[in-house]
Write a protein that holds these residues in place. Structure first.
Motif, PDB file in Angstrom:
ATOM      1  N   GLY A 156       0.827  -1.188   0.000  1.00  0.00           N
ATOM      2  CA  GLY A 156       0.000   0.000   0.000  1.00  0.00           C
ATOM      3  C   GLY A 156       0.868   1.246   0.000  1.00  0.00           C
ATOM      4  N   GLY A 157       0.226   2.362   0.229  1.00  0.00           N
ATOM      5  CA  GLY A 157       1.004   3.591   0.316  1.00  0.00           C
ATOM      6  C   GLY A 157       0.186   4.814  -0.010  1.00  0.00           C
ATOM      7  N   ARG A 158       0.761   5.949   0.301  1.00  0.00           N
ATOM      8  CA  ARG A 158       0.153   7.237  -0.006  1.00  0.00           C
ATOM      9  C   ARG A 158       1.220   8.137  -0.601  1.00  0.00           C
ATOM     10  NH1 ARG A 158      -4.070  10.422   0.442  1.00  0.00           N
ATOM     11  NH2 ARG A 158      -3.802  12.633   0.904  1.00  0.00           N
ATOM     12  N   ASP A 159       0.819   9.020  -1.512  1.00  0.00           N
ATOM     13  CA  ASP A 159       1.745   9.938  -2.180  1.00  0.00           C
ATOM     14  C   ASP A 159       2.906   9.173  -2.817  1.00  0.00           C
ATOM     15  OD1 ASP A 159       0.258  12.230  -1.483  1.00  0.00           O
ATOM     16  OD2 ASP A 159       1.207  12.295   0.486  1.00  0.00           O
ATOM     17  N   ILE A 160       2.550   8.140  -3.565  1.00  0.00           N
ATOM     18  CA  ILE A 160       3.544   7.290  -4.216  1.00  0.00           C
ATOM     19  C   ILE A 160       4.104   8.026  -5.432  1.00  0.00           C
ATOM     20  CG2 ILE A 160       3.890   5.112  -5.436  1.00  0.00           C
ATOM     21  CD1 ILE A 160       1.527   3.997  -3.773  1.00  0.00           C
ATOM     22  N   PRO A 161       5.430   8.129  -5.562  1.00  0.00           N
ATOM     23  CA  PRO A 161       6.006   8.768  -6.753  1.00  0.00           C
ATOM     24  C   PRO A 161       5.743   7.928  -8.002  1.00  0.00           C
ATOM     25  CG  PRO A 161       7.642   8.579  -4.974  1.00  0.00           C
ATOM     26  CD  PRO A 161       6.459   7.739  -4.588  1.00  0.00           C
ATOM     27  N   VAL A 162       5.580   8.593  -9.133  1.00  0.00           N
ATOM     28  CA  VAL A 162       5.313   7.880 -10.378  1.00  0.00           C
ATOM     29  C   VAL A 162       6.409   6.867 -10.671  1.00  0.00           C
ATOM     30  CG1 VAL A 162       5.085   8.129 -12.890  1.00  0.00           C
ATOM     31  CG2 VAL A 162       3.924   9.734 -11.373  1.00  0.00           C
ATOM     32  N   ASP A 163       7.679   7.244 -10.446  1.00  0.00           N
ATOM     33  CA  ASP A 163       8.771   6.343 -10.805  1.00  0.00           C
ATOM     34  C   ASP A 163       8.934   5.167  -9.849  1.00  0.00           C
ATOM     35  OD1 ASP A 163       9.738   7.760  -8.648  1.00  0.00           O
ATOM     36  OD2 ASP A 163      11.629   8.354  -9.589  1.00  0.00           O
ATOM     37  N   ARG A 164       8.142   5.143  -8.757  1.00  0.00           N
ATOM     38  CA  ARG A 164       8.159   4.001  -7.827  1.00  0.00           C
ATOM     39  C   ARG A 164       6.822   3.265  -7.817  1.00  0.00           C
ATOM     40  NH1 ARG A 164      12.243   4.604  -4.003  1.00  0.00           N
ATOM     41  NH2 ARG A 164      11.906   2.370  -3.670  1.00  0.00           N
ATOM     42  N   ALA A 165       5.885   3.711  -8.650  1.00  0.00           N
ATOM     43  CA  ALA A 165       4.509   3.207  -8.554  1.00  0.00           C
ATOM     44  C   ALA A 165       4.418   1.717  -8.832  1.00  0.00           C
ATOM     45  CB  ALA A 165       3.601   3.978  -9.507  1.00  0.00           C
ATOM     46  N   LEU A 166       5.145   1.208  -9.826  1.00  0.00           N
ATOM     47  CA  LEU A 166       5.020  -0.202 -10.172  1.00  0.00           C
ATOM     48  C   LEU A 166       5.588  -1.111  -9.091  1.00  0.00           C
ATOM     49  CD1 LEU A 166       5.718  -0.278 -14.016  1.00  0.00           C
ATOM     50  CD2 LEU A 166       3.532  -0.138 -12.802  1.00  0.00           C
ATOM     51  N   GLU A 167       6.397  -0.566  -8.182  1.00  0.00           N
ATOM     52  CA  GLU A 167       6.873  -1.348  -7.043  1.00  0.00           C
ATOM     53  C   GLU A 167       5.734  -1.690  -6.087  1.00  0.00           C
ATOM     54  OE1 GLU A 167      10.073   0.715  -5.138  1.00  0.00           O
ATOM     55  OE2 GLU A 167      11.084   1.158  -7.049  1.00  0.00           O
ATOM     56  N   HIS A 168       4.627  -0.981  -6.214  1.00  0.00           N
ATOM     57  CA  HIS A 168       3.471  -1.193  -5.345  1.00  0.00           C
ATOM     58  C   HIS A 168       2.414  -2.087  -5.994  1.00  0.00           C
ATOM     59  CE1 HIS A 168       4.511   1.954  -2.292  1.00  0.00           C
ATOM     60  NE2 HIS A 168       5.307   2.307  -3.287  1.00  0.00           N
ATOM     61  N   TYR A 243      -1.493   8.980  -8.915  1.00  0.00           N
ATOM     62  CA  TYR A 243      -2.587   9.945  -8.752  1.00  0.00           C
ATOM     63  C   TYR A 243      -3.586   9.475  -7.698  1.00  0.00           C
ATOM     64  CZ  TYR A 243      -6.754  12.688  -9.926  1.00  0.00           C
ATOM     65  OH  TYR A 243      -7.862  13.501  -9.857  1.00  0.00           O
ATOM     66  N   ALA A 244      -3.995   8.192  -7.795  1.00  0.00           N
ATOM     67  CA  ALA A 244      -4.951   7.669  -6.810  1.00  0.00           C
ATOM     68  C   ALA A 244      -4.379   7.756  -5.402  1.00  0.00           C
ATOM     69  CB  ALA A 244      -5.318   6.231  -7.157  1.00  0.00           C
ATOM     70  N   SER A 245      -3.070   7.519  -5.261  1.00  0.00           N
ATOM     71  CA  SER A 245      -2.457   7.526  -3.926  1.00  0.00           C
ATOM     72  C   SER A 245      -2.357   8.927  -3.343  1.00  0.00           C
ATOM     73  CB  SER A 245      -1.067   6.883  -3.973  1.00  0.00           C
ATOM     74  OG  SER A 245      -0.089   7.761  -4.513  1.00  0.00           O
ATOM     75  N   ARG A 246      -2.492   9.933  -4.183  1.00  0.00           N
ATOM     76  CA  ARG A 246      -2.523  11.311  -3.659  1.00  0.00           C
ATOM     77  C   ARG A 246      -3.911  11.667  -3.131  1.00  0.00           C
ATOM     78  NH1 ARG A 246       0.460  12.259  -8.436  1.00  0.00           N
ATOM     79  NH2 ARG A 246      -1.240  13.447  -9.425  1.00  0.00           N
TER      80      ARG A 246
END
Length: 294
Positions: A156-168, A243-246
């Motif tokens: 999970g997570g919040r405010d996930i950076p785009v360049d790290r998003a696929l790690e989630h 975007y969703a995580s923001r």
């Protein structure tokens, strides 16, 4: 790896045309209660740490034929189903005519990308029919198919950076976002029970490959209705996740429907639907009419 839920929500892997039961290989007891998610969300969160253990169990375990088990939706009680709107340019274009026909006007605010929520209770598994509510049919509202790539969240997570998003992202599945074309909020029109068919399994990200290289196809009664590449997404998967995580904290096992391709159209009782995504398999379902409320 292709992970699945089957029978009394046991956790398995699909191999050689069948299912290997992984339930006993997991470091927690089996919980068949879908309300408590049976360890599925934990598996989504901890998949990377469990991958070697699961691979060994898949290689060693007996394979039960697919037709001898009941596949379930590859999600259990997600905290939310997020869906992307207006994410293919050709779909945005076609929706002008759809809305003129079904609403008598064009809702311009609906033509821009955004995310909304669908009820988790709208999930349905492979082979489970889409049930069109009697009151919707009686009112003459069109109900449309939307075949989509579905992202399954791992960490999970919040405010996930785009360049790290696929790690989630733990993996991907095939979904249908069934939609009533009528006035009113998207979330209500897309949240009837069975309006989120999902399956037939979750293909982990390492096996599935890049999310911008999938080909999506939908057949209704054998006729091709939709065909598109995820390379055509206006907002690609990493940006959708970020975007969703923001907006909201993402939880393990949450689902993101990435947007409807062009070619949406009505479904009716008796229809047979086959949604396929390259490398992910086929999701087969049918359409039936619901009974009158009791």
């Amino acid at each position: 790896m292709k992970l699945c839920l089957f029978d009394d929500h046991r956790i398995g892997a699909v191999r050689d045309g069948g299912v290997v039961d992984l339930t006993a290989a997991l470091p927690w007891p089996h919980d068949p209660d879908p309300e408590t998610a049976g360890g599925w969300r934990r598996l989504c969160r901890d998949h990377a740490e469990l991958a070697d253990r699961l691979a060994e169990a898949v290689a060693a375990g007996p394979v039960v034929p697919l037709d001898a088990v009941r596949l379930r939706a590859p999600a259990l009680n997600p905290s939310k189903i997020i869906a992307a709107a207006s994410n293919y340019a050709e779909h945005v274009h076609e929706m002008h005519a759809v809305q003129e026909r079904t609403l008598g006007k064009v809702e311009e605010w609906m033509m821009s990308f955004d995310v909304f929520l669908k009820a988790p209770s709208s999930l349905a598994g492979p082979g489970e029919p889409i049930v069109l509510p009697a009151e919707i049919l009686a009112a003459g509202h069109e109900v449309h198919h939307e075949s989509e790539l579905v992202v399954v969240l791992g960490r999970g997570g919040r405010d996930i950076p785009v360049d790290r998003a696929l790690e989630h992202v733990v993996g991907y599945s095939i979904g249908l976002d069934i939609t009533v074309r009528s006035p009113g909020d998207r979330s209500r029109r897309k949240s009837y029970d069975t309006f989120s068919p999902l399956g037939p399994w979750l293909t982990t990200a390492d096996e599935a490959g890049p999310p911008d290289e999938f080909e999506i196809e939908l057949l209704v009664n054998g006729e091709q209705r939709q065909r598109v590449s995820t390379a055509d997404l206006l907002v690609p998967v990493p940006e959708i996740v970020a975007y969703a995580s923001r907006v909201m904290t993402l939880r393990p096992g949450d689902l993101i429907f990435t947007g409807a391709p062009p070619g949406v159209g009505p479904i009716r009782p008796g229809d047979e639907l086959v949604a396929g995504i390259s490398g992910l398999g086929e999701l087969r379902t049918s359409v039936t009419a619901g009974g009158e409320p009791r």
